[in-house]
Motif scaffolding. Structure first.
Motif, short mmCIF file in Angstrom:
data_model
loop_
_atom_site.label_atom_id
_atom_site.label_comp_id
_atom_site.label_asym_id
_atom_site.label_seq_id
_atom_site.Cartn_x
_atom_site.Cartn_y
_atom_site.Cartn_z
N ALA A 88 0.86 -1.27 -0.13
CA ALA A 88 -0.04 -0.07 0.04
C ALA A 88 0.81 1.30 0.05
CB ALA A 88 -0.86 0.05 1.24
N VAL A 89 0.42 2.17 -0.73
CA VAL A 89 1.12 3.55 -0.71
C VAL A 89 -0.01 4.56 -0.69
CG1 VAL A 89 2.40 5.31 -2.01
CG2 VAL A 89 2.90 2.91 -2.30
N ARG A 90 -0.08 5.31 0.37
CA ARG A 90 -0.96 6.38 0.51
C ARG A 90 -0.28 7.74 0.94
NH1 ARG A 90 -0.53 2.83 5.29
NH2 ARG A 90 -2.02 1.54 4.18
N LYS A 91 -1.01 8.85 0.94
CA LYS A 91 -0.46 10.21 1.31
C LYS A 91 -1.13 10.63 2.55
CE LYS A 91 1.05 14.24 -1.02
NZ LYS A 91 1.29 15.16 -2.25
N ASN A 142 -3.30 -1.76 -7.78
CA ASN A 142 -3.30 -2.65 -6.56
C ASN A 142 -2.43 -2.10 -5.46
OD1 ASN A 142 -5.28 -4.42 -7.47
ND2 ASN A 142 -3.77 -5.52 -8.61
N LEU A 143 -1.33 -1.27 -5.97
CA LEU A 143 -0.47 -0.88 -5.13
C LEU A 143 -0.80 0.33 -4.06
CD1 LEU A 143 2.72 -1.87 -4.68
CD2 LEU A 143 3.50 0.03 -6.10
N MET A 144 -1.41 1.27 -4.79
CA MET A 144 -1.84 2.68 -4.28
C MET A 144 -3.36 2.46 -3.58
SD MET A 144 -0.23 4.81 -7.45
CE MET A 144 -0.41 6.47 -6.65
N GLU A 145 -3.50 3.28 -2.72
CA GLU A 145 -4.79 3.47 -2.22
C GLU A 145 -5.44 4.25 -3.20
OE1 GLU A 145 -5.31 5.26 1.67
OE2 GLU A 145 -4.68 3.44 2.39
N LYS A 146 -6.97 3.89 -3.55
CA LYS A 146 -7.70 4.01 -4.76
C LYS A 146 -7.90 5.56 -4.91
CE LYS A 146 -12.51 3.63 -6.58
NZ LYS A 146 -13.73 3.10 -6.32
N ASP A 147 -7.93 6.48 -3.86
CA ASP A 147 -8.00 8.12 -3.86
C ASP A 147 -6.66 8.56 -4.57
OD1 ASP A 147 -6.71 7.37 -1.67
OD2 ASP A 147 -7.25 9.43 -0.81
N LEU A 148 -5.63 7.93 -4.16
CA LEU A 148 -4.17 8.63 -4.82
C LEU A 148 -4.08 7.93 -6.44
CD1 LEU A 148 -2.14 9.70 -3.43
CD2 LEU A 148 -0.92 7.68 -3.04
N ARG A 200 7.56 11.71 -14.33
CA ARG A 200 6.68 12.76 -13.43
C ARG A 200 5.37 12.61 -13.53
NH1 ARG A 200 8.49 17.81 -11.76
NH2 ARG A 200 10.36 17.65 -13.24
N THR A 201 4.74 12.55 -12.37
CA THR A 201 3.23 12.31 -12.31
C THR A 201 2.32 13.44 -11.78
OG1 THR A 201 3.07 11.23 -10.02
CG2 THR A 201 3.78 9.82 -11.57
N PRO A 202 1.29 13.58 -11.80
CA PRO A 202 0.36 14.68 -11.10
C PRO A 202 0.53 14.66 -9.70
CG PRO A 202 -0.90 13.53 -12.80
CD PRO A 202 0.47 12.80 -12.67
N LEU A 203 0.96 13.82 -9.09
CA LEU A 203 1.16 13.65 -7.63
C LEU A 203 2.45 14.29 -7.42
CD1 LEU A 203 -0.20 10.17 -7.07
CD2 LEU A 203 -1.24 12.32 -6.16
N LYS A 204 2.50 15.11 -6.46
CA LYS A 204 3.65 15.78 -6.28
C LYS A 204 4.73 14.84 -5.43
CE LYS A 204 5.82 19.93 -3.72
NZ LYS A 204 5.65 21.13 -2.88
N ASN A 205 5.85 14.75 -5.82
CA ASN A 205 6.94 13.84 -5.19
C ASN A 205 6.72 12.39 -5.64
OD1 ASN A 205 8.23 16.29 -4.57
ND2 ASN A 205 7.67 16.41 -2.63
N PHE A 206 5.75 11.80 -6.38
CA PHE A 206 5.55 10.52 -6.69
C PHE A 206 6.08 10.31 -8.00
CE2 PHE A 206 3.37 6.79 -8.23
CZ PHE A 206 3.26 6.08 -6.86
N TRP A 207 7.09 9.57 -8.14
CA TRP A 207 7.76 9.42 -9.31
C TRP A 207 7.77 7.93 -9.91
CZ3 TRP A 207 9.66 14.34 -10.71
CH2 TRP A 207 9.83 15.14 -9.75
N LEU A 208 7.79 7.88 -11.41
CA LEU A 208 7.54 6.53 -11.97
C LEU A 208 9.09 6.24 -12.65
CD1 LEU A 208 4.25 6.39 -13.71
CD2 LEU A 208 4.93 5.44 -11.24
N CYS A 209 9.70 5.24 -12.53
CA CYS A 209 10.61 4.61 -13.46
C CYS A 209 10.60 3.18 -13.86
CB CYS A 209 12.27 4.99 -12.83
SG CYS A 209 12.54 3.96 -11.64
N GLY A 210 11.57 2.59 -14.74
CA GLY A 210 11.33 1.45 -15.28
C GLY A 210 11.03 1.47 -16.71
N ASP A 211 10.77 0.26 -17.27
CA ASP A 211 10.28 -0.04 -18.56
C ASP A 211 8.92 0.53 -19.04
OD1 ASP A 211 8.60 -2.07 -17.61
OD2 ASP A 211 10.09 -3.61 -18.21
N SER A 212 8.07 1.05 -18.28
CA SER A 212 6.77 1.39 -18.45
C SER A 212 6.71 3.00 -19.16
CB SER A 212 5.72 1.56 -17.38
OG SER A 212 5.58 0.14 -17.07
N VAL A 213 7.96 3.73 -18.50
CA VAL A 213 7.98 5.05 -19.05
C VAL A 213 9.19 5.58 -19.84
CG1 VAL A 213 6.92 5.60 -16.65
CG2 VAL A 213 9.34 5.66 -17.08
N PHE A 214 9.02 6.62 -20.47
CA PHE A 214 10.17 7.12 -21.19
C PHE A 214 11.53 6.72 -20.89
CE2 PHE A 214 13.00 9.98 -23.02
CZ PHE A 214 13.07 9.87 -24.48
#
Length: 496
Positions: free
Chosen positions: A258-261, A292-298, A456-470
């Motif tokens: 779970a990841v929540r803010k 499945n990783l993030m809370e629904k509202d996030l 970069r995501t719309p969520l401040k300070n929540f980032w993505l890396c890996g083969d899904s992104v550029f």
């Protein structure tokens, strides 16, 4: 000022690159990996006296100025690798082609293999190499795509040179269009050869592959292809050690659930109920895992593109891991090769195999007199949904892959000591790829460059890396995305 606390979810090459760079920059980093091995799809596993490279095997980006060379030099890392003059063999029924590292030698060998198209092949590769050189010049500063901020736009604009204007007509073209320009679309075996290079790196073939990404893929082996002693897990191990030297916490066997803010911070909970807080979260997991990783509202605050692609399967893979008695292998058995099923026309479902065997002197992977072999093919995950389909496909595809190897190497059964099949559930269970997805999204015109997913995501300070992104899959692509997270958080660059 207090150190910013950063949690990296996933210890693949992208997440480890981000974590190691950030810890060296003075951030307080924790890297959580769900499995018991670092490296993700570039990891390893051990059976008895044999070590198997689980996925990615061919070392790239180690040449001077390559992304791994730059990251490793920045971190003070060295890896034991040697450069390949012959990158791989490609066997198409009675024809054997060689991918030469030297560009001129490569073109000449293909002209000899396809003498009726000698002039066309020369023109095609002249276009490929010229376009790739221009793109590499642009990518030297590692600009970020798609552009999300003013700073990213400025960095891209300052990376541009007048010569890059000539690339603009190619943004919406495919590699197939370039083949047609040079009348090579009529040479089916040559197109099949090109498609074999693209499917392994771009996850698609020439008719759909975005031209600007495709020419880079066709050119990249000439920049430098390497055999890494032991396997590409060495990259992961060295990055982990670099992160730890700079104070990072690196934790295996911690699956994030779970990841929540909470206020301005994120809470990250693992499967044991342990909760950690951080200012930043870098998620080095496929976007298919986010729901499945993030809370629904996030999750609902993510971009429509991320949410849409979180529902999309990419390719899966069927992999065979073998231990071999080298006494029964031909002396010229290549370290890397592609085998085309002599009856097959497509590049999936066992019709196209990529083989990687351990070097004769690589004692990290096998005792003296023995070798380990990784064999993989792309599969459509839609065909593996039910248990009946799954069990049947696994058995049928294993035998089909072995039959293709036997066609080219009739004595292979004498060499085989053990075989371990790796079907989609193995990729889901060990490197935790949802549903068994691997390789990232196909680099088509609608999934590449400005149409890629951003780190970069719309969520401040929540980032993505890996083969899904550029810029996509492979150790080069995921390392660039890890660097982009580091650069966006700290504003720092790699040393030149």
């Amino acid at each position: 000022m207090a150190k910013e606390e950063i949690i990296v979810i996933g210890g693949g090459i992208g997440g480890l690159t981000a974590g190691a760079l950030l810890s060296q920059a003075g951030c307080k980093v924790t890297i959580l990996e769900a499995s018991r091995e670092w490296g993700g799809c570039a990891g390893k596993f051990q059976r008895h006296k044999f070590l198997y490279a689980s996925g990615a095997t061919l070392g790239m980006g180690l040449e001077n100025g390559g992304i791994h060379e730059r990251v490793f030099r920045h971190l003070g890392i060295t890896v034991d690798a040697f450069r390949l003059d012959e990158v791989m063999k490609i066997r198409q029924a009675a024809r054997t082609l060689t991918f030469h590292a030297d560009r001129q030698q490569h073109v000449q060998s293909l002209q000899q293999a396809f003498p009726s198209y000698s002039h066309e092949i020369a023109g095609f590769y002249q276009d490929v190499y010229q376009k790739a050189a221009k793109i590499r010049l642009l990518m030297k500063k590692l600009p970020i795509l798609p552009i999300k901020t003013g700073r990213e736009a400025f960095e891209l604009l300052t990376s541009l040179k007048p010569t890059h204007v000539t690339l603009t007509p190619d943004f919406f073209k495919t590699v197939g269009a370039l083949l047609k320009k040079h009348s090579l679309h009529q040479c089916k075996d040559f197109v099949h050869f090109i498609d074999g290079q693209l499917i392994d790196s771009m996850q698609t073939v020439s008719k759909d592959c975005a031209l600007l990404m495709g020419v880079l893929a066709l050119d990249i082996y000439h920049e430098g292809a390497y055999y890494v002693k032991g396997g590409l897990y060495q990259f992961a191990d060295e990055l982990v050690e670099a992160a730890k030297r700079n104070g990072a916490k690196t934790v295996l066997g911690r699956r994030v659930t779970a990841v929540r803010k909470i206020g301005n911070q994120y809470e990250v909970e693992d499967h044991r109920g342990h909760i950690r807080t951080a200012d930043h979260v870098i998620c080095n997991a496929p976007v298919q895992a986010l729901r499945n990783l993030m809370e629904k509202d996030l999750f609902e605050q993510l971009s429509s593109g991320v949410k849409k692609r979180s529902k999309q399967d990419t390719w899966g893979t069927m992999t065979l891991y073998m231990s071999l008695d080298e006494a029964h292998l031909p002396e010229d058995f290549p370290l890397f090769q592609q085998l085309m099923n002599h009856n097959g026309k497509s590049h999936d479902e066992g019709n196209h195999l990529f083989l990687s065997v351990s070097d004769h002197n690589d004692r990290n992977r096998a005792p003296e007199g023995f070798r380990t072999l990784t064999v993989s093919t792309h599969i459509n995950l839609d065909h593996w949904k039910s248990k009946t389909q799954y069990d049947q496909n696994k058995a049928v595809l294993k035998e089909k892959m072995l039959d293709t190897i036997r066609y080219y190497y009739p004595s292979i059964d004498q060499a085989i000591i053990d075989i371990y099949p790796g079907a989609p559930k193995a990729w889901e269970r060990f490197p935790h790829r949802p549903g068994g997805v691997v390789g990232g999204f196909a680099q088509t015109r609608t999934h590449s460059l400005f149409f890629s997913l951003s780190h970069r995501t719309p969520l401040k300070n929540f980032w993505l890396c890996g083969d899904s992104v550029f810029p996509g899959g492979g150790t080069i692509g995921v390392s660039v995305s890890g660097y982009h997270c580091f650069h966006s958080i700290t504003g720092r660059r790699l040393i030149q």
